[in-house]
Motif scaffolding. Structure first.
Motif, PDB file in Angstrom:
ATOM      1  N   HIS A  76      39.441  22.760  43.392  1.00 11.25           N
ATOM      2  CA  HIS A  76      39.662  24.127  43.894  1.00 11.25           C
ATOM      3  C   HIS A  76      41.154  24.431  43.965  1.00 11.25           C
ATOM      4  O   HIS A  76      41.603  25.494  43.557  1.00 11.25           O
ATOM      5  CB  HIS A  76      39.069  24.294  45.296  1.00 11.25           C
ATOM      6  CG  HIS A  76      37.590  24.407  45.329  1.00 11.25           C
ATOM      7  ND1 HIS A  76      36.886  25.317  44.579  1.00 11.25           N
ATOM      8  CD2 HIS A  76      36.668  23.722  46.054  1.00 11.25           C
ATOM      9  CE1 HIS A  76      35.599  25.182  44.831  1.00 11.25           C
ATOM     10  NE2 HIS A  76      35.439  24.221  45.722  1.00 11.25           N
TER      11      HIS A  76
ATOM     12  N   GLY B 298      42.858  27.044  41.536  1.00 15.45           N
ATOM     13  CA  GLY B 298      43.313  28.191  42.317  1.00 15.45           C
ATOM     14  C   GLY B 298      44.804  28.423  42.187  1.00 15.45           C
ATOM     15  O   GLY B 298      45.262  29.561  42.028  1.00 15.45           O
TER      16      GLY B 298
ATOM     17  N   ARG C 282      44.349  35.041  48.839  1.00 18.10           N
ATOM     18  CA  ARG C 282      42.990  35.099  48.304  1.00 18.10           C
ATOM     19  C   ARG C 282      42.524  36.548  48.153  1.00 18.10           C
ATOM     20  O   ARG C 282      41.934  36.924  47.148  1.00 18.10           O
ATOM     21  CB  ARG C 282      42.022  34.324  49.195  1.00 18.10           C
ATOM     22  CG  ARG C 282      40.660  34.127  48.557  1.00 18.10           C
ATOM     23  CD  ARG C 282      39.689  33.415  49.472  1.00 18.10           C
ATOM     24  NE  ARG C 282      39.409  34.129  50.701  1.00 18.10           N
ATOM     25  CZ  ARG C 282      38.630  35.211  50.784  1.00 18.10           C
ATOM     26  NH1 ARG C 282      38.083  35.719  49.700  1.00 18.10           N
ATOM     27  NH2 ARG C 282      38.413  35.795  51.940  1.00 18.10           N
TER      28      ARG C 282
ATOM     29  N   HIS D   6      39.338  34.233  41.549  1.00 20.72           N
ATOM     30  CA  HIS D   6      38.352  33.717  42.508  1.00 20.72           C
ATOM     31  C   HIS D   6      37.292  32.893  41.784  1.00 20.72           C
ATOM     32  O   HIS D   6      36.941  31.801  42.207  1.00 20.72           O
ATOM     33  CB  HIS D   6      37.661  34.859  43.244  1.00 20.72           C
ATOM     34  CG  HIS D   6      38.540  35.574  44.204  1.00 20.72           C
ATOM     35  ND1 HIS D   6      38.099  36.658  44.920  1.00 20.72           N
ATOM     36  CD2 HIS D   6      39.824  35.383  44.570  1.00 20.72           C
ATOM     37  CE1 HIS D   6      39.072  37.101  45.678  1.00 20.72           C
ATOM     38  NE2 HIS D   6      40.129  36.342  45.472  1.00 20.72           N
TER      39      HIS D   6
ATOM     40  N   MET E 148      38.665  29.570  40.674  1.00 23.02           N
ATOM     41  CA  MET E 148      38.854  28.670  41.810  1.00 23.02           C
ATOM     42  C   MET E 148      37.516  28.106  42.282  1.00 23.02           C
ATOM     43  O   MET E 148      37.392  26.916  42.542  1.00 23.02           O
ATOM     44  CB  MET E 148      39.544  29.390  42.964  1.00 23.02           C
ATOM     45  CG  MET E 148      39.745  28.507  44.182  1.00 23.02           C
ATOM     46  SD  MET E 148      40.333  29.385  45.633  1.00 23.02           S
ATOM     47  CE  MET E 148      38.915  30.380  46.064  1.00 23.02           C
TER      48      MET E 148
END
Length: 145
Positions: free
Chosen positions: A18, A22, A66, A74, A77
């Protein structure tokens, strides 16, 4: 030793996936297991305490970062954790088997049996990563807005 390495990698790699994907997509993170952050409510009781304190078990995005990120970021990620987890969970036993490590084949079978229901849960659980990635993909492809 192979089982211990697989277990540590399995537990850490999800959050690292992640975080890495991300960050590549422009989302900033508070860090791993940062004290003082509040763990999301979808963890079982007691797990939030562990996830906040043990390094590499969780990656917490900066809320403003975010929110500012595009739906594609998103989606990437959310897919990063399960993808990294799956690749390493199967890759380590495959490498062990190819290298002649005893019982690596049993670990490969166990890893596959572990990943199949885990993937199903990630798809059907409201807070599941694969379900979230699907939701973001629908936002990207929804041309009616």
């Amino acid at each position: 030793m192979l089982v211990a390495g697989w277990l540590v990698t399995y537990l850490c790699n999800h959050a690292i996936g992640h975080w890495a994907v991300g960050r590549l997509a422009g989302i900033r993170f508070l860090g791993y297991g940062v004290h003082g952050t509040t763990a999301p409510g979808w963890y079982p009781p007691g797990m939030s305490w562990i996830f906040r304190r043990v390094p590499f078990l969780s990656a917490w995005p900066v809320p403003a970062s975010r929110r500012a990120a595009h739906a594609l970021a998103h989606m990437a990620m959310y897919l990063g954790g399960p993808l990294f987890t799956g690749l390493t969970s199967l890759g380590i036993p495959l490498y062990g088997h190819a290298s002649g490590v005893p019982r690596a084949r049993a670990l490969l079978i166990g890893a596959a049996l572990w990943l199949v229901p885990g993937s199903v849960v990630e798809c059907i659980r409201l807070g599941g990563d694969l379900r979230r990635a699907w939701r973001e993909l629908r936002r990207i492809t929804d041309h009616s807005k």
